[in-house]
Design an enzyme around this catalytic site. Structure first.
Site, PDB file in Angstrom:
ATOM      1  N   GLU A 125      35.497  43.436  25.835  1.00  0.00           N
ATOM      2  CA  GLU A 125      34.590  42.296  25.669  1.00  0.00           C
ATOM      3  C   GLU A 125      35.026  41.451  24.484  1.00  0.00           C
ATOM      4  O   GLU A 125      35.684  41.968  23.567  1.00  0.00           O
ATOM      5  CB  GLU A 125      33.165  42.814  25.432  1.00  0.00           C
ATOM      6  CG  GLU A 125      33.017  43.515  24.100  1.00  0.00           C
ATOM      7  CD  GLU A 125      31.812  44.452  24.021  1.00  0.00           C
ATOM      8  OE1 GLU A 125      31.810  45.466  24.719  1.00  0.00           O
ATOM      9  OE2 GLU A 125      30.894  44.139  23.249  1.00  0.00           O
ATOM     10  N   LYS A 127      35.369  39.681  20.969  1.00  0.00           N
ATOM     11  CA  LYS A 127      34.904  39.980  19.616  1.00  0.00           C
ATOM     12  C   LYS A 127      34.398  38.668  19.034  1.00  0.00           C
ATOM     13  O   LYS A 127      35.176  37.746  18.771  1.00  0.00           O
ATOM     14  CB  LYS A 127      36.033  40.550  18.769  1.00  0.00           C
ATOM     15  CG  LYS A 127      35.594  40.920  17.365  1.00  0.00           C
ATOM     16  CD  LYS A 127      36.673  41.743  16.667  1.00  0.00           C
ATOM     17  CE  LYS A 127      36.202  42.311  15.337  1.00  0.00           C
ATOM     18  NZ  LYS A 127      35.753  41.319  14.376  1.00  0.00           N
ATOM     19  N   ASP A 129      33.044  35.964  16.538  1.00  0.00           N
ATOM     20  CA  ASP A 129      33.301  35.722  15.118  1.00  0.00           C
ATOM     21  C   ASP A 129      32.044  35.170  14.460  1.00  0.00           C
ATOM     22  O   ASP A 129      31.912  33.971  14.241  1.00  0.00           O
ATOM     23  CB  ASP A 129      34.479  34.755  14.983  1.00  0.00           C
ATOM     24  CG  ASP A 129      35.031  34.752  13.564  1.00  0.00           C
ATOM     25  OD1 ASP A 129      34.588  35.582  12.746  1.00  0.00           O
ATOM     26  OD2 ASP A 129      35.902  33.916  13.283  1.00  0.00           O
ATOM     27  N   TYR A 245      25.470  43.701  21.751  1.00  0.00           N
ATOM     28  CA  TYR A 245      26.592  44.482  22.266  1.00  0.00           C
ATOM     29  C   TYR A 245      26.572  45.951  21.840  1.00  0.00           C
ATOM     30  O   TYR A 245      27.442  46.723  22.205  1.00  0.00           O
ATOM     31  CB  TYR A 245      27.934  43.851  21.876  1.00  0.00           C
ATOM     32  CG  TYR A 245      28.103  43.580  20.401  1.00  0.00           C
ATOM     33  CD1 TYR A 245      28.184  44.608  19.479  1.00  0.00           C
ATOM     34  CD2 TYR A 245      28.196  42.270  19.924  1.00  0.00           C
ATOM     35  CE1 TYR A 245      28.330  44.364  18.133  1.00  0.00           C
ATOM     36  CE2 TYR A 245      28.345  42.014  18.575  1.00  0.00           C
ATOM     37  CZ  TYR A 245      28.415  43.069  17.677  1.00  0.00           C
ATOM     38  OH  TYR A 245      28.559  42.817  16.337  1.00  0.00           O
ATOM     39  N   LYS A 333      43.026  42.194  17.966  1.00  0.00           N
ATOM     40  CA  LYS A 333      42.893  40.876  17.349  1.00  0.00           C
ATOM     41  C   LYS A 333      43.823  39.859  17.998  1.00  0.00           C
ATOM     42  O   LYS A 333      44.934  40.191  18.408  1.00  0.00           O
ATOM     43  CB  LYS A 333      43.232  40.967  15.852  1.00  0.00           C
ATOM     44  CG  LYS A 333      42.238  41.758  15.028  1.00  0.00           C
ATOM     45  CD  LYS A 333      40.890  41.085  15.043  1.00  0.00           C
ATOM     46  CE  LYS A 333      39.993  41.443  13.892  1.00  0.00           C
ATOM     47  NZ  LYS A 333      40.423  41.150  12.575  1.00  0.00           N
ATOM     48  N   CYS A 438      55.320  45.843 -17.510  1.00  0.00           N
ATOM     49  CA  CYS A 438      54.013  45.365 -17.075  1.00  0.00           C
ATOM     50  C   CYS A 438      53.703  44.044 -17.773  1.00  0.00           C
ATOM     51  O   CYS A 438      53.766  43.964 -19.002  1.00  0.00           O
ATOM     52  CB  CYS A 438      52.956  46.409 -17.407  1.00  0.00           C
ATOM     53  SG  CYS A 438      51.291  45.799 -17.131  1.00  0.00           S
ATOM     54  N   CYS A 441      50.603  44.640 -20.323  1.00  0.00           N
ATOM     55  CA  CYS A 441      50.590  45.474 -21.526  1.00  0.00           C
ATOM     56  C   CYS A 441      51.980  45.767 -22.058  1.00  0.00           C
ATOM     57  O   CYS A 441      52.119  46.396 -23.105  1.00  0.00           O
ATOM     58  CB  CYS A 441      49.847  46.784 -21.264  1.00  0.00           C
ATOM     59  SG  CYS A 441      50.761  47.936 -20.235  1.00  0.00           S
ATOM     60  N   CYS A 456      52.833  50.171 -13.447  1.00  0.00           N
ATOM     61  CA  CYS A 456      52.756  50.153 -14.892  1.00  0.00           C
ATOM     62  C   CYS A 456      52.485  51.578 -15.369  1.00  0.00           C
ATOM     63  O   CYS A 456      51.632  52.267 -14.826  1.00  0.00           O
ATOM     64  CB  CYS A 456      51.624  49.223 -15.312  1.00  0.00           C
ATOM     65  SG  CYS A 456      51.070  49.486 -16.989  1.00  0.00           S
ATOM     66  N   CYS A 462      46.662  49.964 -20.731  1.00  0.00           N
ATOM     67  CA  CYS A 462      46.910  48.685 -20.064  1.00  0.00           C
ATOM     68  C   CYS A 462      45.561  48.029 -19.761  1.00  0.00           C
ATOM     69  O   CYS A 462      44.757  48.572 -19.005  1.00  0.00           O
ATOM     70  CB  CYS A 462      47.676  48.906 -18.768  1.00  0.00           C
ATOM     71  SG  CYS A 462      47.881  47.390 -17.822  1.00  0.00           S
TER      72      CYS A 462
END
Ligand code: IVH
Length: 759
Positions: A125, A127, A129, A245, A333, A438, A441, A456, A462
């Site tokens: 069925e 989907k 939105d 549904y 999808k 990093c 830091c 890191c 950090c």
């Protein structure tokens, strides 16, 4: 007017209008941030607008509005709705993106149920939105409507739902208790008309100097914004619709199949989608998907894929759920929407576990109705044009700042950079150099063997890791402290007078505030009430379940499911800590053995490899001379079903790291940790530790485990003194013998089924 436009020349009238506009934009951004009703603006833009607002207020104090954004500390407007705990959780769906994923879905189900090639029916069925809504009917009367929220707790929008024509308020012939679920959406025609109405009203408003309404970006946002209105008369003026549904709690089954249930919903007066079809396998599902995809443009409402569900409801029940998605359904999808734009820069974000994630800063571009200016670039290999195994992607094209790149987004996931157009590469473009320190830091950022991610090594020193850990700590699925969200965490982290730098600081906040000269309530953006509310909300969370606490710590590999397994296994926080301390020598030996194994593996890429790797591992473990109790505690931990050496190692390392351990102990000292909920009382296996071995005939191992856990049992992979019950099928070997030696009760599969029958 942009966020940065000069304010020094504003007239009083202009300032008033601008404050009104800013109040509106910031309120919307806040709603979007907390409730995802509208495309977000970036945090930087949000902050810039807030600063602009504050500057105008400082220049024109008399014009400060009653609803001034500077008085709001990111509190979700949705707090205006009551909360509803769903009787049955509202979950999301796993995704399939191509035909292969659909075949895998079918395979997984067959494997789980132990089926061969016999026919298996599915429904397919559209989907929708929109946003999901749960409607509760008692004796045929609509008594409550709730949004999904976080799946467990949603918002009470009953009055708003009553204004939707597709939702019946009285139903004849319904079960005494019936929760119907479906999607609220807005048709394309109604959406266009709504925006046209907003435009027309804005012309009038502009003439009268009133603040303008913002148009909606797409029908989904319009539907969400309209349903989540505190004033139901506004919802009434918005043309919302509803497709049913699914269902939650029902006192009598609606039918025996999904198709039957949909027919029943239609009989009861709900609108169901007429593109729902019964299919006999993956091929039929995919051909129905193609049909719907062809008709997508002319449906008159937005859909973003096709949902497949197992038709037989008894099989749905057997398949059950993973942590947040059902095993019996999947969303296939539609392909993502695409757009091309310029890559203006690459930023590195440092996450809670130290992962350095490259983020593409893009010239803003509309992708499927939403303006995108950031997208993920995954990791350094991806930027260089390689996948995690070193194979080429995008034919090996690397991505450089200044490049023309293709961006895509599928549904609500983070946009991604997919491709690069070399013909448009600017001259002098240079390959991107991924940082090895990093950026937050300065600690070295390293990649472990087999890890696609550079991390890191700064740990809690950090600031980025510390802040991200704190944000995780206060998240919805963790401590969930009202009024203490990501924005407030950032603010308190930087605060010199009243800092929150580690979780325990949250629980000492009130005491420290009382001892402060500059009290929180007197600060900009705070008042008596908001400060008192925050302290009360914190107080409220001092009692915390073991599982939540463990998951909240944000230890790598210790997710929600692992935290649950560990909490159930140990029962008490202290018991876990003692066991981890005891097992430490074994954990150290294991880590050393992993390292030795890596070295060996790299050195010996030939025939004798396997044996040598194993040997080096055993040698290392032997060399560590691990005490027997330590080994037993370690084996007990990695024997917990679902917990492997990776999780165990990570947990052990975190608790043995002196800085981290001290912070955790400081936190726990502030809390009352409650043991995992006592499993269902009626179940004869609740709280028992069960081991399955040998061949099971009537169900697969996965189903047996999921079923036992649902009944409150702990399922372990190995037999020990703690085992209560061994379920042994034909071919059971050493485990059956060990159980006999230890005097553990042993039964066969049929006896097990009889034991749990009817539960
Ligand atoms: S079934 C246990 N069917 O998709 C899950 N969901 O990504 C039951 N949705 O939260 C959901 N159309 O809001 C189902 N035909 C459909 C749907 C649908 C849209 C939404 C729903 C859900 C989300 C999951």
């Amino acid at each position: 007017m942009s966020a940065g436009a000069d304010i020094t020349n504003l007239t009083k009238d202009e300032a008033r209008a601008e404050l009104a506009r800013l109040a509106d934009v910031l309120a919307r951004a806040n709603t979007a941030y907390h409730g995802a009703d509208a495309p977000e603006i970036s945090d930087a833009e949000f902050d810039a607008l807030k600063r602009r607002n504050a500057a105008i207020e400082a220049a024109f104090p008399a014009l400060k509005r009653a609803d001034s954004p500077s008085e709001q500390v990111g509190a979700a407007p949705s707090e205006g709705f009551g909360k509803v705990t769903h009787a049955v959780a509202m979950l999301s769906l796993g995704n399939a993106f191509d035909d292969r994923d659909v075949a895998d879905f079918d395979d997984r189900i067959r494997k789980y149920l132990g089926l061969g090639a016999e026919p298996l029916a599915y429904t397919a069925e559209p989907k929708i939105d929109g946003l999901s809504l749960s409607l509760r009917y008692e004796n045929g009367t609509l008594v409550q409507a709730a949004t999904r929220g976080d799946g467990a707790v949603g918002e009470n929008v009953t009055e708003n739902a009553r204004t939707i024509a597709d939702i019946p308020q009285e139903i004849a012939g319904a079960p005494a208790v019936m929760e119907i679920r479906g999607e609220v959406y807005m048709s394309h025609a109604d959406f266009d008309a709504l925006n046209a109405r907003i435009d027309a009203e804005n012309i009038e408003r502009e003439k009268n100097g009133k603040r303008l309404q913002t148009r909606f970006a797409n029908p989904r946002n319009a539907a969400a914004g309209s349903l989540r209105q505190l004033d139901a008369t506004i919802t009434r003026s918005r043309p919302l619709r509803f497709f049913a549904y699914a269902w939650g709690e029902v006192s009598d089954p609606l039918a025996e199949t999904q198709m039957g249930a949909i027919a029943r919903l239609a009989d009861l007066g709900f609108v169901t989608n007429d593109l729902t079809a019964l299919c006999d396998g993956p091929e039929a599902l995919i051909s129905h998907y193609r049909m719907i995809e062809e008709r997508r443009a002319t449906l008159g409402y937005d859909i973003d894929g096709v949902v497949y569900k197992i038709d037989r409801l008894d099989l749905q029940a057997r398949l059950g759920f993973r942590a947040s998605t059902p095993r019996w359904a999947v969303a296939h999808k539609f392909p993502a929407e695409l757009a091309w734009t310029r890559l203006e820069g690459i930023d590195i974000q440092v996450g809670r576990t130290g992962a350095l994630s490259p983020v593409a800063r893009l010239a803003p571009v509309t992708v499927g109705g939403v303006v995108v200016s950031n997208a993920t670039l995954h990791n350094e290999d991806y930027i260089e044009g390689r996948d995690s195994k070193g194979a080429e992607i995008r034919s090996g094209k690397d991505i450089r700042v200044g490049d023309w790149v293709q961006v895509y987004r599928a549904g609500d996931v983070i946009p991604k950079v997919a491709d690069v157009d070399l013909s448009k590469r600017p001259e002098g473009g240079v390959p991107y150099v991924f940082p090895t320190v990093c950026p937050e830091c300065g600690s070295p950022a390293v990649r472990e063997e087999g890890d696609a991610v550079r991390r890191c090594t700064g740990g809690l020193i950090c600031p980025a890791q510390a802040v991200e850990k704190l944000k995780h700590f206060v998240g919805r699925k963790t401590f969930d402290i009202e009024g203490l969200g990501a924005k407030q965490i950032e603010m308190f982290y930087e605060d010199e007078a009243l800092p929150i730098r580690e979780p325990s600081d949250i629980f000492t906040l009130e005491k420290r505030d009382a001892a402060n000269l500059a009290r929180l309530k007197n600060r900009h953006g705070w008042g008596d009430q908001s400060a008192a509310n925050l302290f009360a909300a914190i107080q409220d969370k001092r009692r915390i379940p073991f599982v939540r606490l463990l998951f909240s710590l944000g230890i790598r590999h210790v997710g929600e499911v692992a935290a649950k397994d560990i909490a159930l296994h140990y029962g008490e926080w202290v018991a876990m800590m003692d066991a981890l301390d005891l097992a430490r020598p074994a954990a150290l030996a294991n880590r050393a053995a992993d390292e030795a194994e890596d070295v060996e593996r790299r050195a010996a890429a030939d025939e004798g490899r396997r044996a040598r790797v194993k040997e080096s591992r055993d040698r290392t473990i032997a060399g560590h001379d691990v005490p027997r109790e330590a080994q037993a505690a370690w084996d007990d931990l990695i024997g917990v079903d679902g917990i492997g050496a990776t999780v165990a190692q990570s947990l052990s390392d975190a608790m043995a790291n002196p800085v981290e351990r001290a912070a955790i102990d400081r936190l726990v000292a502030e809390l009352e940790v409650t043991p995992p909920e006592a499993p269902a009382q009626e179940s004869p296996v609740a709280g028992k530790t069960v081991v399955f071995t040998g061949t099971l005939v009537q169900m697969t191992r996965a189903e047996a485990k999921a079923r036992a856990e649902a009944l409150g049992a702990k399922v372990s992979g190995s037999v020990s003194g703690k085992t209560d019950l061994l379920v042994a099928g034909p071919g059971a070997g050493s485990k059956a013998k060990k159980a006999a030696d230890l005097g553990v009760e042993t039964i066969d599969e049929q006896a097990w089924l009889d034991l749990i029958e009817g539960l």
